[in-house]
Design an enzyme around this catalytic site. Structure first.
Site, PDB file in Angstrom:
ATOM      1  N   GLU A  49       0.835  -1.208   0.000  1.00  0.00           N
ATOM      2  CA  GLU A  49       0.000   0.000   0.000  1.00  0.00           C
ATOM      3  C   GLU A  49       0.865   1.252   0.000  1.00  0.00           C
ATOM      4  O   GLU A  49       0.570   2.238  -0.686  1.00  0.00           O
ATOM      5  CB  GLU A  49      -0.914  -0.020   1.216  1.00  0.00           C
ATOM      6  CG  GLU A  49      -1.763   1.226   1.385  1.00  0.00           C
ATOM      7  CD  GLU A  49      -1.766   1.730   2.808  1.00  0.00           C
ATOM      8  OE1 GLU A  49      -1.496   2.937   2.995  1.00  0.00           O
ATOM      9  OE2 GLU A  49      -2.029   0.940   3.727  1.00  0.00           O
ATOM     10  N   HIS A  50       1.962   1.227   0.745  1.00  0.00           N
ATOM     11  CA  HIS A  50       2.887   2.364   0.771  1.00  0.00           C
ATOM     12  C   HIS A  50       3.601   2.537  -0.567  1.00  0.00           C
ATOM     13  O   HIS A  50       3.723   3.648  -1.086  1.00  0.00           O
ATOM     14  CB  HIS A  50       3.928   2.168   1.874  1.00  0.00           C
ATOM     15  CG  HIS A  50       3.488   2.599   3.230  1.00  0.00           C
ATOM     16  ND1 HIS A  50       4.141   3.554   3.966  1.00  0.00           N
ATOM     17  CD2 HIS A  50       2.437   2.204   4.001  1.00  0.00           C
ATOM     18  CE1 HIS A  50       3.539   3.728   5.123  1.00  0.00           C
ATOM     19  NE2 HIS A  50       2.497   2.909   5.169  1.00  0.00           N
ATOM     20  N   GLU A 126       7.076   3.513  11.850  1.00  0.00           N
ATOM     21  CA  GLU A 126       5.664   3.427  12.229  1.00  0.00           C
ATOM     22  C   GLU A 126       5.451   2.327  13.275  1.00  0.00           C
ATOM     23  O   GLU A 126       4.678   2.502  14.222  1.00  0.00           O
ATOM     24  CB  GLU A 126       4.799   3.134  10.991  1.00  0.00           C
ATOM     25  CG  GLU A 126       4.623   4.308  10.055  1.00  0.00           C
ATOM     26  CD  GLU A 126       3.688   3.982   8.909  1.00  0.00           C
ATOM     27  OE1 GLU A 126       3.240   2.817   8.803  1.00  0.00           O
ATOM     28  OE2 GLU A 126       3.399   4.887   8.116  1.00  0.00           O
TER      29      GLU A 126
END
Length: 322
Positions: A49-50, A126
């Site tokens: 997704e990144h 993260e």
């Protein structure tokens, strides 16, 4: 009016016309989340997704960002345990640009090795941030205990060990197996013409070919109760409590730490004998269902989440139980 259409390659399109507005929300959804990962590649869906925003065969990362900003639109994405979503919001006149951009990033990401390593560092940071954010960490602790030994119990973002071990070749293999038309759902709502929307999606996605994959069905999750605690020398305590529902066992998770989160995004507010405000500073509470789809059935628990100042865990837990 809502219309549904399935293209010959298996891609599904659902659109809802809302002529009273002048905007359109468009999303590309994939039946792909952290529950479809093995321990060795835990976090790969989130990694992908990144990466798709870091450039395609025809656009750089800057081009992708400017494509939406130049028309006053918004684009973002998120990964959950069961699906991944890429979405845009634009004025209705810019729907063609939105369809073209979403198709480009989910179909032709470049996976540049330099950008890949940069994004790996971002994701590792993260993961560390979650460890330092008790209002987020408590949900990972809760899931790990509630669904032990099952993919649903693993963190969406993965672990430092799994993310470090995911290479470019593995990302490409996983992408080709997951980002296929029969695994995609495209949705649109706003001031759309169904015929125009269908033509745009057909032109952007119809040449995708289904990919034959061996269906891997994980064992059904078996919720388990218990108590899990993580202690840190911080000021607040965060509590999560699941009551039994549809055969799920009670589970309590606790994390002592500071934070200002109001609970899970989208969770509904709950009413107690005393409101959090009446109990004093540092209190907060919310709740909602804990669920995981399994075919046509769902495994449910009824969750409650709270935070309180250190030393007030007993009253907070009693409030949750109430």
């Amino acid at each position: 009016m809502i219309r549904r259409r399935t293209f010959p390659n298996g891609l599904t399109l659902i659109g809802e016309r809302m002529p009273q507005v002048r905007s359109v929300s468009l999303g590309v959804w994939l039946r792909q989340g952290s529950r479809h990962e093995t321990p060795a590649i835990n976090g790969i869906s989130h990694f992908l997704e990144h990466l798709v925003f870091k450039g395609t065969e025809t656009r750089s990362a800057r081009d992708i960002a400017l494509a939406m900003e130049s028309v006053g639109g918004q684009m973002d994405a998120f990964t959950s345990k069961e699906y991944t979503c890429f979405y845009t919001r634009v004025l209705d006149q810019h729907l063609p640009e939105a369809v073209d951009l979403l198709a480009d990033i989910v179909r032709r990401p470049k996976f540049d090795p330099v950008e890949l390593e940069r994004e790996r560092k971002v994701i590792l940071e993260e993961i560390r941030m979650v460890e330092d954010s008790p209002d987020e960490l408590i949900y990972d602790l809760f899931s790990e205990r509630f669904w032990p030994g099952h993919p649903l119990g693993r963190p969406i973002q993965g672990t430092e060990e799994s993310v470090r071990g995911i290479g470019r070749a593995r990302l490409l293999r996983f992408f080709r197996g997951a980002y296929r038309p029969e695994n995609m759902l495209i949705t649109a709502a706003g001031n759309i013409e169904h015929a125009v929307l269908g033509r745009l999606v057909r032109d952007a996605f119809s040449d995708m070919r289904p990919v034959e994959t061996r269906a891997r069905r994980a064992a059904s999750p078996r919720p388990r109760g218990g108590i899990v605690k993580r202690s840190k020398p911080l000021e607040q305590t965060h509590l999560a409590f699941d009551t039994q529902a549809f055969g799920a066992s009670p589970c309590i998770a606790g994390h002592e730490g500071a934070g200002h989160g109001q609970g899970r995004p989208g969770a509904r507010k709950e009413s107690y004998a005393e409101s959090p405000q009446e109990r004093g500073p540092g209190w907060g509470a919310c709740g909602g269902p804990v669920r995981a789809s399994e075919g046509r059935s769902r495994h449910l628990g009824e969750g409650r989440w709270s935070r309180c100042s250190g030393g007030h865990e007993g009253p907070a837990l009693r409030a949750l139980c109430h």
